[in-house]
Design a protein around this motif. Structure first.
Motif, PDB file in Angstrom:
ATOM      1  N   THR A 174      30.802  45.824  40.974  1.00 48.96           N
ATOM      2  CA  THR A 174      31.667  45.709  39.803  1.00 48.96           C
ATOM      3  C   THR A 174      32.257  44.306  39.691  1.00 48.96           C
ATOM      4  O   THR A 174      33.168  44.069  38.896  1.00 48.96           O
ATOM      5  CB  THR A 174      32.816  46.737  39.861  1.00 48.96           C
ATOM      6  N   GLY A 175      31.727  43.369  40.464  1.00 53.13           N
ATOM      7  CA  GLY A 175      32.306  42.027  40.528  1.00 53.13           C
ATOM      8  C   GLY A 175      32.189  41.221  39.253  1.00 53.13           C
ATOM      9  O   GLY A 175      32.917  40.242  39.072  1.00 53.13           O
ATOM     10  N   ASN A 176      31.286  41.622  38.368  1.00 49.30           N
ATOM     11  CA  ASN A 176      31.072  40.874  37.130  1.00 49.30           C
ATOM     12  C   ASN A 176      31.759  41.524  35.931  1.00 49.30           C
ATOM     13  O   ASN A 176      31.506  41.137  34.793  1.00 49.30           O
ATOM     14  CB  ASN A 176      29.563  40.763  36.856  1.00 49.30           C
ATOM     15  N   LEU A 177      32.635  42.502  36.196  1.00 43.90           N
ATOM     16  CA  LEU A 177      33.263  43.263  35.119  1.00 43.90           C
ATOM     17  C   LEU A 177      34.766  43.010  35.091  1.00 43.90           C
ATOM     18  O   LEU A 177      35.379  42.683  36.105  1.00 43.90           O
ATOM     19  CB  LEU A 177      32.997  44.762  35.317  1.00 43.90           C
ATOM     20  N   ASP A 178      35.371  43.209  33.919  1.00 45.51           N
ATOM     21  CA  ASP A 178      36.822  43.089  33.825  1.00 45.51           C
ATOM     22  C   ASP A 178      37.475  44.253  34.573  1.00 45.51           C
ATOM     23  O   ASP A 178      36.827  45.267  34.853  1.00 45.51           O
ATOM     24  CB  ASP A 178      37.256  43.063  32.360  1.00 45.51           C
ATOM     25  N   PRO A 179      38.758  44.140  34.935  1.00 44.49           N
ATOM     26  CA  PRO A 179      39.390  45.158  35.783  1.00 44.49           C
ATOM     27  C   PRO A 179      39.308  46.584  35.248  1.00 44.49           C
ATOM     28  O   PRO A 179      39.042  47.518  36.009  1.00 44.49           O
ATOM     29  CB  PRO A 179      40.846  44.686  35.865  1.00 44.49           C
ATOM     30  N   THR A 180      39.529  46.769  33.949  1.00 42.39           N
ATOM     31  CA  THR A 180      39.493  48.123  33.387  1.00 42.39           C
ATOM     32  C   THR A 180      38.090  48.710  33.457  1.00 42.39           C
ATOM     33  O   THR A 180      37.894  49.848  33.890  1.00 42.39           O
ATOM     34  CB  THR A 180      39.990  48.119  31.924  1.00 42.39           C
ATOM     35  N   THR A 181      37.103  47.912  33.058  1.00 46.11           N
ATOM     36  CA  THR A 181      35.713  48.376  33.107  1.00 46.11           C
ATOM     37  C   THR A 181      35.281  48.591  34.547  1.00 46.11           C
ATOM     38  O   THR A 181      34.577  49.551  34.866  1.00 46.11           O
ATOM     39  CB  THR A 181      34.789  47.353  32.426  1.00 46.11           C
ATOM     40  N   ALA A 203      29.690  46.381  49.410  1.00 40.63           N
ATOM     41  CA  ALA A 203      30.401  45.124  49.611  1.00 40.63           C
ATOM     42  C   ALA A 203      31.272  44.848  48.397  1.00 40.63           C
ATOM     43  O   ALA A 203      30.818  44.958  47.254  1.00 40.63           O
ATOM     44  CB  ALA A 203      29.412  43.982  49.809  1.00 40.63           C
ATOM     45  N   THR A 204      32.526  44.515  48.623  1.00 40.02           N
ATOM     46  CA  THR A 204      33.432  44.267  47.509  1.00 40.02           C
ATOM     47  C   THR A 204      34.548  43.302  47.926  1.00 40.02           C
ATOM     48  O   THR A 204      34.959  43.263  49.089  1.00 40.02           O
ATOM     49  CB  THR A 204      34.049  45.580  46.992  1.00 40.02           C
ATOM     50  N   HIS A 205      35.032  42.531  46.937  1.00 35.28           N
ATOM     51  CA  HIS A 205      36.231  41.720  47.137  1.00 35.28           C
ATOM     52  C   HIS A 205      37.479  42.522  46.799  1.00 35.28           C
ATOM     53  O   HIS A 205      38.588  42.137  47.166  1.00 35.28           O
ATOM     54  CB  HIS A 205      36.208  40.498  46.193  1.00 35.28           C
ATOM     55  N   ASN A 206      37.296  43.615  46.066  1.00 34.92           N
ATOM     56  CA  ASN A 206      38.413  44.363  45.497  1.00 34.92           C
ATOM     57  C   ASN A 206      38.998  45.302  46.550  1.00 34.92           C
ATOM     58  O   ASN A 206      38.408  46.333  46.876  1.00 34.92           O
ATOM     59  CB  ASN A 206      37.915  45.140  44.277  1.00 34.92           C
ATOM     60  N   LEU A 207      40.166  44.966  47.062  1.00 35.33           N
ATOM     61  CA  LEU A 207      40.764  45.767  48.133  1.00 35.33           C
ATOM     62  C   LEU A 207      41.215  47.129  47.644  1.00 35.33           C
ATOM     63  O   LEU A 207      41.245  48.098  48.416  1.00 35.33           O
ATOM     64  CB  LEU A 207      41.943  45.007  48.756  1.00 35.33           C
TER      65      LEU A 207
END
Length: 228
Positions: A174-181, A203-207
């Motif tokens: 989901t790294g290429n999407l805006d937060p809501t999407t 794998a994600t940056h989003n904690l």
């Protein structure tokens, strides 16, 4: 942890070895993924998590160490058997969807099944079922350019699961999407994974997303540790 679907033991990987530009990415990384488990892999950019996922999914080889899928040492398998394992037992999702632009959403999900020898009728039925599960059945006849970013990524999820793999490897899905999407698409992915009983390494940056998975691992200086 009993009956693991994926075991990585002592993985080492160095790029440009024995040169001034040598980069030692993996330094004995170990990881075990249980059946039905969803694990987050957290690490900063350039830390080697994409490399680790590529090795786990048999897209690349390690300099040392072992990869086992469903108990089989992949290093001891023939090239043909490794290709079959990668096709039938591992699904991949990337930050960018990589859908084939000339084909519809439905056709993008059908194609990997045809390559695996599934009949066109069964492949289409399976594809329609998956697209329905992620809420975009009404977009099945649209090509990627006619879909939103979130819709494109949901098609990519369906394509990754089309052949019924045991393992899903996702690299910043989901790294290429805006937060809501991102939140909406991640929820669709998790529902799909849970419904199918998949094991997933994401794998994600989003904690915040990482905290919603069963377990969180960190790749730090080439080794894997527990927790954020």
């Amino acid at each position: 942890m009993s009956d693991p679907v994926l075991e990585l033991t002592g993985l080492e990987k160095t790029f440009n070895p024995d040169t001034p530009g040598e980069i030692r990415v993996l330094r004995g990384a170990d990881l075990t993924l249980a059946r039905g488990e969803v694990v987050a892999l957290v690490a900063p950019s350039g830390s080697g998590k994409s490399t680790l996922l590529h090795i786990a999914g048999l897209l690349d080889g390690a300099d040392a160490g072992q990869v086992k899928i469903n108990g089989r040492d992949m290093g001891a398998q023939s090239d043909r058997r490794r290709t079959e394992t990668r096709r039938d037992e591992v699904g991949f999702v990337y930050q960018f969807h990589h859908l084939l632009p000339e084909f519809t959403a439905l056709e993008n999900v059908v194609l990997p099944q045809l390559a695996a020898g599934v009949s066109d009728r069964k492949a289409r039925a399976r594809s329609e079922e998956l697209l329905t599960r992620v809420g975009i059945a009404d977009r099945a006849s649209h090509r990627p350019a006619e879909l939103s970013g979130g819709e494109q990524q949901r098609v990519a999820f369906c394509r990754a699961l089309a052949n019924g793999p045991a393992i899903l490897l996702a690299d910043e899905p989901t790294g290429n999407l805006d937060p809501t999407t991102s939140d909406t698409v991640f929820a669709a992915l998790m529902e799909l994974v849970r419904d199918t009983g998949l094991s997933a390494l994401i794998a994600t940056h989003n904690l915040e997303l990482a905290a919603r998975m069963d377990r969180v691992l960190r790749l730090d200086d080439g080794v894997i540790t527990n927790g954020l």
